[in-house]
Design a protein around this motif. Structure first.
Motif, PDB file in Angstrom:
ATOM      1  N   THR A 144      39.481  -7.994 -40.293  1.00 60.60           N
ATOM      2  CA  THR A 144      39.610  -6.528 -40.581  1.00 60.60           C
ATOM      3  C   THR A 144      40.998  -5.940 -40.064  1.00 60.60           C
ATOM      4  OG1 THR A 144      37.257  -6.262 -40.363  1.00 60.60           O
ATOM      5  CG2 THR A 144      38.745  -4.388 -40.247  1.00 60.60           C
ATOM      6  N   LYS A 145      41.732  -5.405 -40.919  1.00 65.19           N
ATOM      7  CA  LYS A 145      42.936  -4.718 -40.672  1.00 65.19           C
ATOM      8  C   LYS A 145      42.879  -3.411 -39.707  1.00 65.19           C
ATOM      9  CE  LYS A 145      47.316  -4.176 -43.122  1.00 65.19           C
ATOM     10  NZ  LYS A 145      48.190  -4.004 -44.272  1.00 65.19           N
ATOM     11  N   ILE A 156      31.944  -1.473 -40.090  1.00 66.54           N
ATOM     12  CA  ILE A 156      32.855  -2.610 -39.977  1.00 66.54           C
ATOM     13  C   ILE A 156      32.114  -3.784 -39.278  1.00 66.54           C
ATOM     14  CG2 ILE A 156      34.979  -3.514 -38.976  1.00 66.54           C
ATOM     15  CD1 ILE A 156      36.342  -0.658 -39.372  1.00 66.54           C
ATOM     16  N   CYS A 201      33.216  -6.279 -33.094  1.00 73.61           N
ATOM     17  CA  CYS A 201      34.730  -6.830 -32.820  1.00 73.61           C
ATOM     18  C   CYS A 201      34.618  -8.128 -31.915  1.00 73.61           C
ATOM     19  CB  CYS A 201      35.685  -5.826 -32.375  1.00 73.61           C
ATOM     20  SG  CYS A 201      36.035  -4.627 -33.536  1.00 73.61           S
ATOM     21  N   ARG A 246      45.132  -7.635 -37.054  1.00 76.34           N
ATOM     22  CA  ARG A 246      43.851  -7.990 -37.607  1.00 76.34           C
ATOM     23  C   ARG A 246      43.027  -8.532 -36.644  1.00 76.34           C
ATOM     24  NH1 ARG A 246      45.336 -11.966 -42.580  1.00 76.34           N
ATOM     25  NH2 ARG A 246      46.543 -12.836 -40.768  1.00 76.34           N
TER      26      ARG A 246
END
Length: 193
Positions: free
Chosen positions: A5-6, A42, A45, A73
């Motif tokens: 993911t950017k 999203i 992370c 990213r």
């Protein structure tokens, strides 16, 4: 299971990190800020993958922090619906099973998503799948294969500033996965080997 993911953000580097190379300080601050955190819609992370761009650092008034705009990213855990994952059974009760991976614990498999002829054994506190008079157990810490059925996102913003509301918001997991073991080949891995 993992996606890139950017993300664009502002990183603040404190004076105590000025002796580090700027790229290392930026990467450390990004990982400290995002790793092991859930970003709504999203995913979870994991860590920074690469730094795409960083602006010149600007020193803020009075605090000495260097502010750097960055674009990077991130490796994110977000399995797609229908994806087959492995985990270990961490809890069993009348509602179903709780499954965990090495880094994620919010996976549930409802009793409705277990194979037909599966029953809960109150003495053993475990689910049992009965096939042709043979009893096959879903034991604690057993490795299982499951399919992702759905995901749930919960916003953790408290509804008021009271301590109870803040505690309630923290008790709710921001991201959880619902799984199924109804298809052939799913369930305890030992059964299918």
């Amino acid at each position: 299971m993992f996606i890139l993911t950017k993300i664009a953000d502002l990183v603040q580097i404190p004076p105590s990190q000025f002796e580090q190379h700027s790229r290392v300080a930026i990467e450390n601050n990004i990982n400290a800020k995002f790793s092991n955190r859930v970003i709504q819609k999203i995913g979870l992370c994991i860590c920074m993958y690469d730094l795409l761009w960083a602006s010149e650092g600007l020193i803020g008034h009075g605090d000495g922090l260097v502010n750097v705009n960055v674009e990077f990213r991130m490796i994110v855990f977000r399995p797609f619906k229908g994806e087959i994952l492995f985990g270990k059974i961490s809890h069993a009760d009348e509602e179903g099973l709780k499954v965990r991976t090495e880094f994620f614990e919010e996976i549930t498999v409802s009793y409705k998503e277990l194979p037909e002829n599966t029953e809960y054994d109150y003495n053993e506190k475990a689910w049992v799948w009965v096939v042709d008079e043979e009893r096959m157990h879903y034991d604690m810490n057993e490795t299982v294969r499951f399919s992702v059925l759905d995901e749930t996102w919960n916003d953790q913003v408290p509804d008021s500033g009271e301590k109870e509301a803040v505690a309630r918001a923290k008790a709710i997991s921001p991201y959880s996965i619902k799984g199924t073991m109804m298809k052939e080949g799913l369930g305890v891995c030992l059964w299918w080997d």
